[in-house]
Write a protein that holds these residues in place. Structure first.
Motif, PDB file in Angstrom:
ATOM      1  N   THR A  59     -23.980 -29.509  -8.202  1.00  0.00           N
ATOM      2  CA  THR A  59     -24.581 -28.329  -8.823  1.00  0.00           C
ATOM      3  C   THR A  59     -23.571 -27.181  -8.826  1.00  0.00           C
ATOM      4  N   GLY A  60     -22.326 -27.491  -8.485  1.00  0.00           N
ATOM      5  CA  GLY A  60     -21.250 -26.509  -8.590  1.00  0.00           C
ATOM      6  C   GLY A  60     -20.836 -26.439 -10.052  1.00  0.00           C
ATOM      7  N   ILE A  61     -21.262 -25.379 -10.741  1.00  0.00           N
ATOM      8  CA  ILE A  61     -21.079 -25.319 -12.196  1.00  0.00           C
ATOM      9  C   ILE A  61     -19.733 -24.727 -12.602  1.00  0.00           C
ATOM     10  N   GLY A  62     -18.952 -24.279 -11.617  1.00  0.00           N
ATOM     11  CA  GLY A  62     -17.666 -23.666 -11.922  1.00  0.00           C
ATOM     12  C   GLY A  62     -17.725 -22.168 -11.764  1.00  0.00           C
ATOM     13  N   ASN A  63     -16.563 -21.512 -11.871  1.00  0.00           N
ATOM     14  CA  ASN A  63     -16.478 -20.059 -11.766  1.00  0.00           C
ATOM     15  C   ASN A  63     -17.017 -19.566 -10.420  1.00  0.00           C
ATOM     16  N   ASN A  64     -16.851 -20.386  -9.362  1.00  0.00           N
ATOM     17  CA  ASN A  64     -17.276 -20.053  -7.987  1.00  0.00           C
ATOM     18  C   ASN A  64     -18.791 -19.982  -7.817  1.00  0.00           C
ATOM     19  N   ILE A  65     -19.545 -20.629  -8.716  1.00  0.00           N
ATOM     20  CA  ILE A  65     -21.010 -20.553  -8.711  1.00  0.00           C
ATOM     21  C   ILE A  65     -21.622 -21.938  -8.541  1.00  0.00           C
ATOM     22  N   ALA A  66     -22.693 -22.010  -7.742  1.00  0.00           N
ATOM     23  CA  ALA A  66     -23.474 -23.246  -7.605  1.00  0.00           C
ATOM     24  C   ALA A  66     -24.951 -22.913  -7.782  1.00  0.00           C
ATOM     25  N   ILE A  67     -25.678 -23.871  -8.356  1.00  0.00           N
ATOM     26  CA  ILE A  67     -27.124 -23.721  -8.556  1.00  0.00           C
ATOM     27  C   ILE A  67     -27.834 -24.925  -7.933  1.00  0.00           C
ATOM     28  N   PRO A  68     -27.821 -25.026  -6.594  1.00  0.00           N
ATOM     29  CA  PRO A  68     -28.569 -26.115  -5.973  1.00  0.00           C
ATOM     30  C   PRO A  68     -30.062 -25.901  -6.211  1.00  0.00           C
ATOM     31  N   HIS A  69     -30.788 -26.986  -6.349  1.00  0.00           N
ATOM     32  CA  HIS A  69     -32.218 -26.872  -6.600  1.00  0.00           C
ATOM     33  C   HIS A  69     -32.918 -28.132  -6.140  1.00  0.00           C
ATOM     34  N   GLY A  70     -34.183 -27.986  -5.883  1.00  0.00           N
ATOM     35  CA  GLY A  70     -34.952 -29.143  -5.462  1.00  0.00           C
ATOM     36  C   GLY A  70     -36.413 -28.975  -5.785  1.00  0.00           C
ATOM     37  N   ASN A 100     -18.821 -19.306  -3.806  1.00  0.00           N
ATOM     38  CA  ASN A 100     -19.316 -18.258  -2.916  1.00  0.00           C
ATOM     39  C   ASN A 100     -20.532 -17.534  -3.509  1.00  0.00           C
ATOM     40  N   ILE A 101     -20.921 -17.909  -4.722  1.00  0.00           N
ATOM     41  CA  ILE A 101     -22.148 -17.390  -5.340  1.00  0.00           C
ATOM     42  C   ILE A 101     -23.119 -18.569  -5.453  1.00  0.00           C
ATOM     43  N   LEU A 127     -25.712 -16.887 -16.981  1.00  0.00           N
ATOM     44  CA  LEU A 127     -24.405 -17.195 -16.396  1.00  0.00           C
ATOM     45  C   LEU A 127     -23.332 -17.447 -17.449  1.00  0.00           C
ATOM     46  N   MET A 128     -23.718 -17.594 -18.706  1.00  0.00           N
ATOM     47  CA  MET A 128     -22.736 -17.714 -19.791  1.00  0.00           C
ATOM     48  C   MET A 128     -22.250 -16.339 -20.238  1.00  0.00           C
ATOM     49  N   ASP A 129     -22.924 -15.287 -19.772  1.00  0.00           N
ATOM     50  CA  ASP A 129     -22.562 -13.917 -20.116  1.00  0.00           C
ATOM     51  C   ASP A 129     -21.546 -13.413 -19.092  1.00  0.00           C
ATOM     52  N   ASP A 130     -20.297 -13.262 -19.532  1.00  0.00           N
ATOM     53  CA  ASP A 130     -19.218 -12.847 -18.627  1.00  0.00           C
ATOM     54  C   ASP A 130     -19.499 -11.506 -17.962  1.00  0.00           C
ATOM     55  N   ASP A 131     -20.133 -10.581 -18.677  1.00  0.00           N
ATOM     56  CA  ASP A 131     -20.439  -9.267 -18.101  1.00  0.00           C
ATOM     57  C   ASP A 131     -21.464  -9.393 -16.971  1.00  0.00           C
ATOM     58  N   PHE A 132     -22.467 -10.243 -17.168  1.00  0.00           N
ATOM     59  CA  PHE A 132     -23.478 -10.489 -16.133  1.00  0.00           C
ATOM     60  C   PHE A 132     -22.811 -11.070 -14.890  1.00  0.00           C
ATOM     61  N   VAL A 133     -21.974 -12.089 -15.087  1.00  0.00           N
ATOM     62  CA  VAL A 133     -21.300 -12.744 -13.956  1.00  0.00           C
ATOM     63  C   VAL A 133     -20.407 -11.745 -13.220  1.00  0.00           C
ATOM     64  N   ALA A 134     -19.643 -10.964 -13.965  1.00  0.00           N
ATOM     65  CA  ALA A 134     -18.776  -9.956 -13.337  1.00  0.00           C
ATOM     66  C   ALA A 134     -19.609  -8.952 -12.543  1.00  0.00           C
ATOM     67  N   PRO A 142     -28.475  -5.218  -2.771  1.00  0.00           N
ATOM     68  CA  PRO A 142     -29.568  -6.059  -3.288  1.00  0.00           C
ATOM     69  C   PRO A 142     -30.422  -5.388  -4.363  1.00  0.00           C
ATOM     70  N   LYS A 143     -30.726  -4.102  -4.207  1.00  0.00           N
ATOM     71  CA  LYS A 143     -31.527  -3.401  -5.219  1.00  0.00           C
ATOM     72  C   LYS A 143     -30.812  -3.399  -6.564  1.00  0.00           C
ATOM     73  N   LYS A 144     -29.506  -3.129  -6.544  1.00  0.00           N
ATOM     74  CA  LYS A 144     -28.737  -3.089  -7.782  1.00  0.00           C
ATOM     75  C   LYS A 144     -28.579  -4.486  -8.380  1.00  0.00           C
ATOM     76  N   ILE A 145     -28.440  -5.493  -7.533  1.00  0.00           N
ATOM     77  CA  ILE A 145     -28.356  -6.877  -8.029  1.00  0.00           C
ATOM     78  C   ILE A 145     -29.653  -7.234  -8.753  1.00  0.00           C
TER      79      ILE A 145
END
Length: 152
Positions: A59-70, A100-101, A127-134, A142-145
């Motif tokens: 579930t490591g999709i690249g760009n330092n991001i993983a989306i584990p799910h169950g 790390n994300i 996650l396809m939106d570069d501005d969102f990821v940045a 957390p509030k701002k996230i």
């Protein structure tokens, strides 16, 4: 994200400074967050279900991001945990990057697939939106996230 998406992620489910040293530790620690917040009833059972899913394909999709799910019987409320880990983790990512994300998704095993796919589709689209990821990579409040997640 839409109002529907925001119900999956709450400020209580945002973890900044996770100190997991392995993929297993990250999933286990985030499962405990879900249990503490009432989204799942059994962190250990949920962790096992997520790891079973992980064993099928990364579930490591690249760009330092993983989306584990169950999908798990222990899920009482479909939800999402967003975490930033202090250390880059090996995750067998598609692009070879360390993670790390982490977005841990929890869906009830009784769900016919719709909730899980809807959550995953919305998150993947963002996650396809570069501005969102940045924005999520650079923000540590957390509030701002949560605000970033809830922007249209």
């Amino acid at each position: 994200m839409t109002e529907t998406q925001s119900q999956f992620l709450t400020e209580n489910n945002i973890v900044i400074g996770l100190k997991a040293k392995t993929q297993f530790e990250a999933i286990s620690q985030l499962s405990k967050v879900l249990e503490r917040n009432g989204n799942i009833s059994d962190a250990e059972a949920f962790t096992k279900d997520v790891l079973a899913r992980e064993s099928m394909t990364t579930t490591g999709i690249g760009n330092n991001i993983a989306i584990p799910h169950g999908k798990s019987a222990s899920v009482t409320n479909a939800s999402l945990v967003f975490a930033k880990n202090e250390y880059p983790l090996d995750w067998d990512s598609l692009d070879g990057s360390k993670v790390n994300i982490i977005f841990l998704m929890a869906v009830s095993s009784g769900d016919a697939g719709n909730e899980h796919l809807r959550m995953l589709a919305k998150l993947s689209g963002r996650l396809m939106d570069d501005d969102f990821v940045a924005a999520i990579k650079s923000e540590n409040d957390p509030k701002k996230i949560l605000e970033i997640f809830n922007q249209k």
